[in-house]
Design an enzyme around this catalytic site. Structure first.
Site, PDB file in Angstrom:
ATOM      1  N   LYS A   1       0.841  -1.199   0.000  1.00 11.88           N
ATOM      2  CA  LYS A   1       0.000   0.000   0.000  1.00 11.88           C
ATOM      3  C   LYS A   1       0.879   1.253   0.000  1.00 11.88           C
ATOM      4  O   LYS A   1       0.693   2.157  -0.786  1.00 11.88           O
ATOM      5  CB  LYS A   1      -0.920  -0.033   1.226  1.00 11.88           C
ATOM      6  CG  LYS A   1      -1.845   1.138   1.326  1.00 11.88           C
ATOM      7  CD  LYS A   1      -2.820   0.990   2.478  1.00 11.88           C
ATOM      8  CE  LYS A   1      -3.560   2.305   2.695  1.00 11.88           C
ATOM      9  NZ  LYS A   1      -4.514   2.265   3.786  1.00 11.88           N
TER      10      LYS A   1
ATOM     11  N   GLU B   1      10.430  -4.573   4.877  1.00 11.41           N
ATOM     12  CA  GLU B   1      10.561  -5.989   4.474  1.00 11.41           C
ATOM     13  C   GLU B   1      10.253  -6.169   2.989  1.00 11.41           C
ATOM     14  O   GLU B   1      10.995  -6.812   2.243  1.00 11.41           O
ATOM     15  CB  GLU B   1       9.594  -6.873   5.277  1.00 11.41           C
ATOM     16  CG  GLU B   1       9.908  -6.997   6.746  1.00 11.41           C
ATOM     17  CD  GLU B   1       9.223  -5.928   7.596  1.00 11.41           C
ATOM     18  OE1 GLU B   1       8.887  -4.846   7.050  1.00 11.41           O
ATOM     19  OE2 GLU B   1       9.035  -6.169   8.798  1.00 11.41           O
TER      20      GLU B   1
ATOM     21  N   GLY C   1      -5.033  -1.718   4.890  1.00  7.30           N
ATOM     22  CA  GLY C   1      -4.213  -2.847   4.437  1.00  7.30           C
ATOM     23  C   GLY C   1      -4.875  -4.190   4.699  1.00  7.30           C
ATOM     24  O   GLY C   1      -4.989  -5.040   3.813  1.00  7.30           O
ATOM     25  N   ARG C   2      -5.361  -4.383   5.925  1.00  7.65           N
ATOM     26  CA  ARG C   2      -5.935  -5.693   6.272  1.00  7.65           C
ATOM     27  C   ARG C   2      -7.322  -5.898   5.674  1.00  7.65           C
ATOM     28  O   ARG C   2      -7.910  -6.964   5.803  1.00  7.65           O
ATOM     29  CB  ARG C   2      -5.949  -5.874   7.787  1.00  7.65           C
ATOM     30  CG  ARG C   2      -6.652  -4.759   8.547  1.00  7.65           C
ATOM     31  CD  ARG C   2      -6.323  -4.825  10.031  1.00  7.65           C
ATOM     32  NE  ARG C   2      -6.843  -3.683  10.768  1.00  7.65           N
ATOM     33  CZ  ARG C   2      -6.230  -2.504  10.895  1.00  7.65           C
ATOM     34  NH1 ARG C   2      -5.065  -2.312  10.314  1.00  7.65           N
ATOM     35  NH2 ARG C   2      -6.749  -1.533  11.611  1.00  7.65           N
TER      36      ARG C   2
ATOM     37  N   GLU D   1      -5.234  -6.549  14.708  1.00 14.84           N
ATOM     38  CA  GLU D   1      -4.737  -5.225  14.343  1.00 14.84           C
ATOM     39  C   GLU D   1      -5.893  -4.206  14.370  1.00 14.84           C
ATOM     40  O   GLU D   1      -5.686  -3.031  14.648  1.00 14.84           O
ATOM     41  CB  GLU D   1      -4.073  -5.259  12.959  1.00 14.84           C
ATOM     42  CG  GLU D   1      -3.079  -4.133  12.765  1.00 14.84           C
ATOM     43  CD  GLU D   1      -2.233  -4.257  11.499  1.00 14.84           C
ATOM     44  OE1 GLU D   1      -2.785  -4.122  10.400  1.00 14.84           O
ATOM     45  OE2 GLU D   1      -1.010  -4.475  11.614  1.00 14.84           O
TER      46      GLU D   1
ATOM     47  N   HIS E   1      -6.059 -32.924  17.708  1.00 14.63           N
ATOM     48  CA  HIS E   1      -4.927 -33.746  18.146  1.00 14.63           C
ATOM     49  C   HIS E   1      -3.796 -32.882  18.657  1.00 14.63           C
ATOM     50  O   HIS E   1      -2.651 -33.332  18.765  1.00 14.63           O
ATOM     51  CB  HIS E   1      -4.469 -34.634  16.991  1.00 14.63           C
ATOM     52  CG  HIS E   1      -5.533 -35.596  16.572  1.00 14.63           C
ATOM     53  ND1 HIS E   1      -5.704 -36.817  17.167  1.00 14.63           N
ATOM     54  CD2 HIS E   1      -6.535 -35.479  15.664  1.00 14.63           C
ATOM     55  CE1 HIS E   1      -6.740 -37.430  16.621  1.00 14.63           C
ATOM     56  NE2 HIS E   1      -7.271 -36.628  15.703  1.00 14.63           N
TER      57      HIS E   1
ATOM     58  N   LYS F   1       8.880  -0.741  14.605  1.00 15.44           N
ATOM     59  CA  LYS F   1       9.516  -0.400  13.319  1.00 15.44           C
ATOM     60  C   LYS F   1      10.619   0.624  13.538  1.00 15.44           C
ATOM     61  O   LYS F   1      11.711   0.504  12.973  1.00 15.44           O
ATOM     62  CB  LYS F   1       8.486   0.207  12.361  1.00 15.44           C
ATOM     63  CG  LYS F   1       7.553  -0.769  11.717  1.00 15.44           C
ATOM     64  CD  LYS F   1       6.721  -0.027  10.657  1.00 15.44           C
ATOM     65  CE  LYS F   1       5.482  -0.804  10.283  1.00 15.44           C
ATOM     66  NZ  LYS F   1       4.544  -0.038   9.475  1.00 15.44           N
TER      67      LYS F   1
END
Ligand SMILES: O=P(O)(O)OC[C@H]1O[C@H](O)[C@H](O)[C@@H](O)[C@@H]1O
Length: 488
Positions: A133, A139, A193-194, A280, A311, A436
């Protein structure tokens, strides 16, 4: 939200992911402008680009058609598309459309993720989509430069225009990176973003893999829930009811977690996506007006497909802490199997568990029942299930692109409903900033120590000792002094 009001007040933005999947003739305004035509202009561009790409007319630097796509992005520019891709992969119609193609994701800045994402890929037949975005995420940008190097070192610098495209709100930075602006796909600051999987963030890579018509069905599924949430009375409104149940569980019953348990392997990436979407959005400590909340908001989300979770961690859910569960089942399997001589089909075997687990949580098993089964006295407390543990179940008719879109939209709206009730801003994420900026201080220290032999300074004693230990070995395993001399 639907009116385009700037309900994300700390960023002064509208929240209009619903516009991303609205029909062409819908009118949804932001700042007095109907955004639906711009949304469709980008979708039309994606449709055209993906058709050219998939037909083989888009060729790479060596003249070969491209069949592999690596989508580079993190957080909201990764988790939603990964969820949808994983869910579509085994849908027969989508699988047929994707024959002979690969879609991979590169998110982590860990070089191990780079190696994994390009393993056995030939740059000559690979298209890279850089998805960000902001186009500034550390990263993603380092990964994008790393993959660019992989392409350029094999095919030459002119190959970038044929092998790298981008999705961003920041087209200026896309151009500066060296990607042809004609091959950039826009979205807007009113898409969080999400909440961006229905923008070019998801629509582009998924259309390259499955074709636009299948992705359009996914968008229509999401839109059907948008319409439902917008028009249904609260008593019949699925996301509103779900949001209320979650608020009840968290704020009134005091259960801080939620397990997301799809009895459907295709939904294995649902929980990781909902983790970001929910935590978030609602992991906030102050109200939308900035006043410290007198209660806890947000939920701790986690999950795994059933029956694998059974399990693993269900012991805690049944007899340890109370974790409200979302059970998600599908009536018609994407991949039915019925072996001759078996009591039930493989899907019925799976679904037996889907129906059994909520029952066990709700009703438990009493000491009286155990006594009547002649369980030895010393084992009675260990074998008792208290019951009265809340869960809810979704039963989807099938899992095609349409239902995947519905499920996504149900969770998006449910989480927004929770945030509205808690009185928080579910659309900002200031809590990710501190880490950050501290990482950038560490980055400077690592550079100064490795390049100029500078000592570690300005960190707390714990971090300083760890950093010193880390720096004692050079990045390629040589001693720090030798690395310094070699300037690596
Ligand atoms: O899409 P980008 O701008 O690269 O952002 C990627 C991610 O960055 C941050 O970590 C935000 O907290 C996320 O919400 C966002 O999705």
């Amino acid at each position: 939200m639907f009116k385009g009001e700037k309900i994300n007040t700390t960023e002064n933005r509208s929240v209009l992911h619903v516009a991303l999947r609205a029909p062409r003739d819908a009118v949804i305004n932001s700042d007095g402008v109907n955004v639906v035509p711009e949304v469709w202009a980008v979708k039309d561009k994606i449709k055209q680009f993906s058709e050219t790409f998939r037909s083989g007319s888009w060729v790479g630097a060596t003249g070969k058609p491209l069949t592999n796509v690596v989508s580079v992005g993190i957080g909201g520019s990764f988790l939603g598309p990964l969820f949808v891709h994983t869910a579509l992969q085994t849908d027969p119609e989508a699988a047929e459309a994707a024959k002979g193609r690969q879609l991979r994701f590169l998110a982590n800045v860990d070089p191990v993720d780079v190696a994994r994402s390009i393993k056995d890929l030939d740059p000559a037949t690979t298209l890279v989509v850089v998805v960000s975005k902001t186009f500034t995420t550390a990263e993603t940008m380092l990964n994008a430069r790393t993959i660019k190097e992989w392409i350029v070192s094999s095919l030459g610098p002119q190959a970038v225009s044929k092998h790298m495209i981008a999705v961003s709100t920041n087209l200026k930075l896309v151009k500066e990176f060296g990607i042809d602006p004609n091959n950039a796909f826009a979205f807007w600051d009113w898409v969080g973003g999400r909440y961006s999987v229905c923008s070019a963030v998801g629509v582009l890579p998924l259309s390259l893999q499955y074709g636009f018509p299948i992705v359009q069905k996914f968008l229509e599924g999401a839109s059907s829930i948008d319409n439902h949430v917008h028009t249904s009375s609260f008593e019949k409104n699925i996301p509103v009811l779900l949001g209320l149940l979650s608020v009840w569980n968290v704020s009134f019953l005091g259960y801080p977690a939620r397990a997301i348990l799809p009895y459907c392997q295709a939904l294995e990436k649902l929980a990781p996506h909902i983790q970001q979407l929910s935590m978030e959005s609602n992991g906030k400590g102050v109200s939308i007006d900035g006043v410290r909340l007198p209660f806890e908001a947000g939920e701790i989300d986690f999950g795994e497909p059933g029956t694998n979770g059974q399990h693993s961690f269900y012991q805690l859910i049944h007899q340890g802490r109370v974790i409200p569960c979302d059970f998600i089942g599908v009536i018609k399997s994407q991949q039915p199997v019925y072996l001759k001589g078996e009591t039930v089909s493989n899907h019925d075997e799976l679904m037996s568990n889907f129906f059994a687990q909520p029952d066990a949580l709700a009703y438990g098993k009493t000491p009286e029942q155990l006594h009547s089964e002649k369980v030895p006295e010393n084992l009675i407390p260990h074998k008792t299930f208290q019951g009265n543990r809340p869960s809810l179940s979704f039963l989807l008719s099938s899992l095609s692109a349409y239902e995947i879109g519905q499920l996504l939209s149900i969770y998006e709206h449910r989480i927004a409903v929770q945030g509205f009730i808690w009185g928080i801003n579910s659309f900002d994420q200031w809590g990710v900033e501190l880490g950050k900026s501290l990482a950038s201080t560490v980055r400077k220290q690592l550079h100064a120590s490795r390049m100029e032999g500078k000592p570690v300074e300005g960190f707390n004693p714990s971090s300083a000792s760890l950093l010193t230990r880390f720096l004692a070995v050079g990045p390629f395993g040589c001693s720090a002094m030798l690395c310094h001399l070699l300037r690596i």
